[in-house]
Design a protein around this motif. Structure first.
Motif, PDB file in Angstrom:
ATOM      1  N   ASP A   1      22.019 -11.263 -19.106  1.00  0.00           N
ATOM      2  CA  ASP A   1      21.639 -12.023 -19.459  1.00  0.00           C
ATOM      3  C   ASP A   1      22.204 -13.273 -19.136  1.00  0.00           C
TER       4      ASP A   1
ATOM      5  N   VAL B   1      11.085  -6.996 -11.069  1.00  0.00           N
ATOM      6  CA  VAL B   1      11.950  -8.472 -11.957  1.00  0.00           C
ATOM      7  C   VAL B   1      10.968  -7.906 -13.128  1.00  0.00           C
ATOM      8  N   SER B   2      11.620  -7.423 -13.993  1.00  0.00           N
ATOM      9  CA  SER B   2      10.983  -7.782 -15.436  1.00  0.00           C
ATOM     10  C   SER B   2      12.742  -9.050 -16.579  1.00  0.00           C
ATOM     11  N   CYS B   3      11.746  -9.578 -16.632  1.00  0.00           N
ATOM     12  CA  CYS B   3      12.107 -11.335 -17.319  1.00  0.00           C
ATOM     13  C   CYS B   3      11.633 -11.606 -18.633  1.00  0.00           C
TER      14      CYS B   3
ATOM     15  N   ALA C   1      14.750  -4.190 -22.977  1.00  0.00           N
ATOM     16  CA  ALA C   1      15.149  -4.660 -21.593  1.00  0.00           C
ATOM     17  C   ALA C   1      15.031  -3.038 -21.206  1.00  0.00           C
TER      18      ALA C   1
ATOM     19  N   GLN D   1       7.381 -12.248 -21.372  1.00  0.00           N
ATOM     20  CA  GLN D   1       7.480 -11.162 -20.901  1.00  0.00           C
ATOM     21  C   GLN D   1       7.106 -11.200 -19.771  1.00  0.00           C
TER      22      GLN D   1
ATOM     23  N   SER E   1       6.915 -10.375 -15.716  1.00  0.00           N
ATOM     24  CA  SER E   1       6.891  -8.764 -14.986  1.00  0.00           C
ATOM     25  C   SER E   1       6.833  -9.627 -13.068  1.00  0.00           C
TER      26      SER E   1
ATOM     27  N   THR F   1      13.184 -15.911 -11.688  1.00  0.00           N
ATOM     28  CA  THR F   1      12.407 -14.887 -11.560  1.00  0.00           C
ATOM     29  C   THR F   1      11.542 -15.586 -10.806  1.00  0.00           C
TER      30      THR F   1
ATOM     31  N   VAL G   1      16.316 -18.201 -16.020  1.00  0.00           N
ATOM     32  CA  VAL G   1      15.670 -16.720 -15.616  1.00  0.00           C
ATOM     33  C   VAL G   1      14.623 -16.552 -15.008  1.00  0.00           C
ATOM     34  N   VAL G   2      13.222 -17.482 -16.427  1.00  0.00           N
ATOM     35  CA  VAL G   2      12.079 -17.566 -16.125  1.00  0.00           C
ATOM     36  C   VAL G   2      12.251 -18.488 -14.353  1.00  0.00           C
TER      37      VAL G   2
ATOM     38  N   LEU H   1      16.292  -9.582 -16.247  1.00  0.00           N
ATOM     39  CA  LEU H   1      17.095 -10.531 -16.389  1.00  0.00           C
ATOM     40  C   LEU H   1      16.014 -11.248 -18.165  1.00  0.00           C
TER      41      LEU H   1
END
Ligand code: BES
Ligand code: MN
Ligand code: ZN
Length: 494
Positions: free
Chosen positions: A363, A303-305, A353, A240, A242, A291, A287-288, A254
């Motif tokens: 996603d 952003v919470s990934c 999420a 996770q 953030s 972010t 996504v990483v 994401l």
């Protein structure tokens, strides 16, 4: 990464190993574009004659190498065809820059004399040059050919603040794309879930990272990720990330599929199917890296990934077809094909999420072969429970130079997803028609009331064909540019 600078100059006087120009085809004639005209004029008749002699027609991506014989400061001109599209799009410039840089062999420095009418085009040229000079050489022994280390982009916008910003943005965006490519290209033997988690943790920057190991996943009731990972000697992980800017205008989540290798599990793939399956973590990588780029650009978007990482292997402890697993929110799922593993790891991650109560969830996953059948190898599918979101993502993709296309989640898929005879949901539909859409209907079960979109990048994540434009063989980094552009769009819309 290649070092880029902007300079306004007469391209004929620029000292460099290779000078790249764009050549269009207009009315059957080849026509150098923008600053390429000065280059053509300096070369005189030998320019046209040279191109004709080489059979160069100016079609998109075509390359001609013209020795300058001392007429210019550069010993070599590389002409790149841009086709007859007038005016040339930013994406055509990005591709031309990429193809030009790729055509350079054993040169340290290049200069790009391509037309640039606005700062968006400057950004596109810089991105094309950075992405086109990518190589994945870490596993090669012995000396590889000289790599382009310096590129000069010739533009008379060079002094403007906007152009400098365009270059800076291109660097952040390209670094994110190239890091994604590196992770995708790394063999699964070396990029296990643990190693992947460690690599992400080591990126650093303005993003907080939390890693859940298999014990924590158990206490957190992540039965999807554990169920997929339990056949492998390499245990699963959930990451996770953030990014919390001070004045966020919105909060997005994401979520990425991070299957470091997809053998299919007990529902083992065919030999052909196995060949490229190290790419099955491309969604998580995208996504990483997106972010990190959003954070580095300082966008006012929280952003919470979440990246769900597991290796899908057959083995004595593997999940079997017929097993029932329990997802974090308590939903039970009958597993009928262990090769449909992506939706199981995503289910836990989507539930998590949604718990963060973001304004929307996107996603990204190499989810189905069916999506490749539908859209081919260069276009990703977008499925959503929200019409506006389903349109906004392909629009952002187009502006970023990526290809996404909307697909429906037809009404009848709901009944198919809920038709298990033993559990709440069935994970696999034996009628494989509309397989990408069934998978999306399954995922939708885990997002609650959240606005959500799903990007199926099974086609474009990995390029197994001849290189083109700025795309090399292997991981492409698709999704990264779309997500960054989408986040930028959110800051201007609100
Ligand atoms: N990772 C694959 C999908 C895939 C296929 C990605 C080709 C990249 C290129 C996914 O986990 C998978 O195996 N999907 C199955 C689903 C099926 C069993 C319902 C598929 O598409 O065959
Ligand atoms: Mn699979
Ligand atoms: Zn998979």
């Amino acid at each position: 990464m290649t070092v880029i600078s902007l300079r306004s100059a007469d391209p004929t006087g620029v000292r460099t190993d290779a000078l790249i120009i764009a050549v269009a085809r207009t009315g059957g004639q080849v026509q150098p574009m923008g600053p390429g005209q000065q280059v053509a004029a300096a070369l005189g008749r030998s320019f046209q004659a040279g191109l004709t002699g080489l059979g160069f027609s100016g079609k998109q991506g075509e390359i001609a190498k013209i020795p300058t014989g001392g007429v210019l400061k550069a010993p070599l001109v590389i002409a790149v065809g841009v086709g007859d599209g007038v005016p040339v799009s930013a994406e055509a410039l990005r591709r031309a820059a990429g193809a030009g840089v790729r055509a350079v062999s054993n040169a340290k420095t290049v200069a790009l004399a391509l037309p640039s009418h606005d700062d968006q085009e400057v950004q596109a040229i810089c991105e094309g040059a950075l992405l086109g000079s990518y190589r994945f050489d870490v596993y090669r022994s012995g000396a590889s050919a000289e790599q382009v280390s310096e590129a000069v982009v010739i533009t008379d916008r060079n002094r403007g603040r906007g152009a400098k910003q365009a270059l800076a943005t291109a660097e952040v965006v390209s670094q994110a794309v190239l890091r994604t490519r590196d992770w995708v290209n790394t063999p699964a033997r070396d990029l296990t879930p643990q190693a992947f988690a460690e690599a992400v943790t080591n990126v650093g920057g303005k993003v907080d990272v939390e890693v859940w190991d298999e014990k924590r996943l158990a206490t957190e009731r992540c039965g999807g990720i554990l169920g997929v990972g339990q056949g492998s000697a390499n245990p699963p992980r959930l990451l996770q990330l953030s990014y919390r800017p001070r004045k966020a205008v919105t909060h997005i989540a994401l979520v990425g599929k991070g299957i470091t290798y997809d053998s299919g599990g007990l529902s083992l793939k065919t030999h052909a199917g196995l060949m490229t399956m190290k790419c099955d973590m491309a969604g998580a990588a995208a996504v990483v890296c997106a972010t990190h780029a959003i954070a580095e650009l300082g966008l006012p978007v929280r952003v919470s990934c979440l990246a769900a990482m597991a290796e899908n292997m057959p083995g004595p402890t593997a999940t079997r077809p017929g097993d029932v697993i329990r997802i974090r929110n308590g939903t039970t799922v009958e597993v009928l094909n262990t090769d449909a593993e992506g939706r199981l790891v995503l289910a836990d991650a989507l539930v998590l999420a949604a718990e963060a109560e973001p304004d929307l969830i996107v996603d990204v996953a190499t989810l189905t072969g069916a999506c490749v059948v539908a859209l081919g190898g260069r276009t990703g599918g977008v499925m959503s429970n929200d019409d506006a979101l389903r349109d906004a993502l392909p629009a952002a993709a187009k502006r970023a130079g990526e290809a996404l296309w909307p697909l429906p989640i037809p009404e009848e898929m709901k009944g198919k997803v809920t038709s298990s005879t033993v559990a709440d949901l069935r994970q696999h539909n034996p009628d494989t028609s509309g397989g990408a859409l069934f998978a999306a209907a399954f995922l939708r079960e885990f997002v609650g009331d959240s606005r959500w979109a799903h990007l199926d990048i099974a086609g474009p994540a990995f390029h197994d064909d001849e290189p083109y434009g700025y795309v090399a063989k292997g991981g492409t980094g698709v999704g990264v540019r779309t997500l960054i552009r989408f986040a930028q769009d959110l800051t201007t819309a609100s």
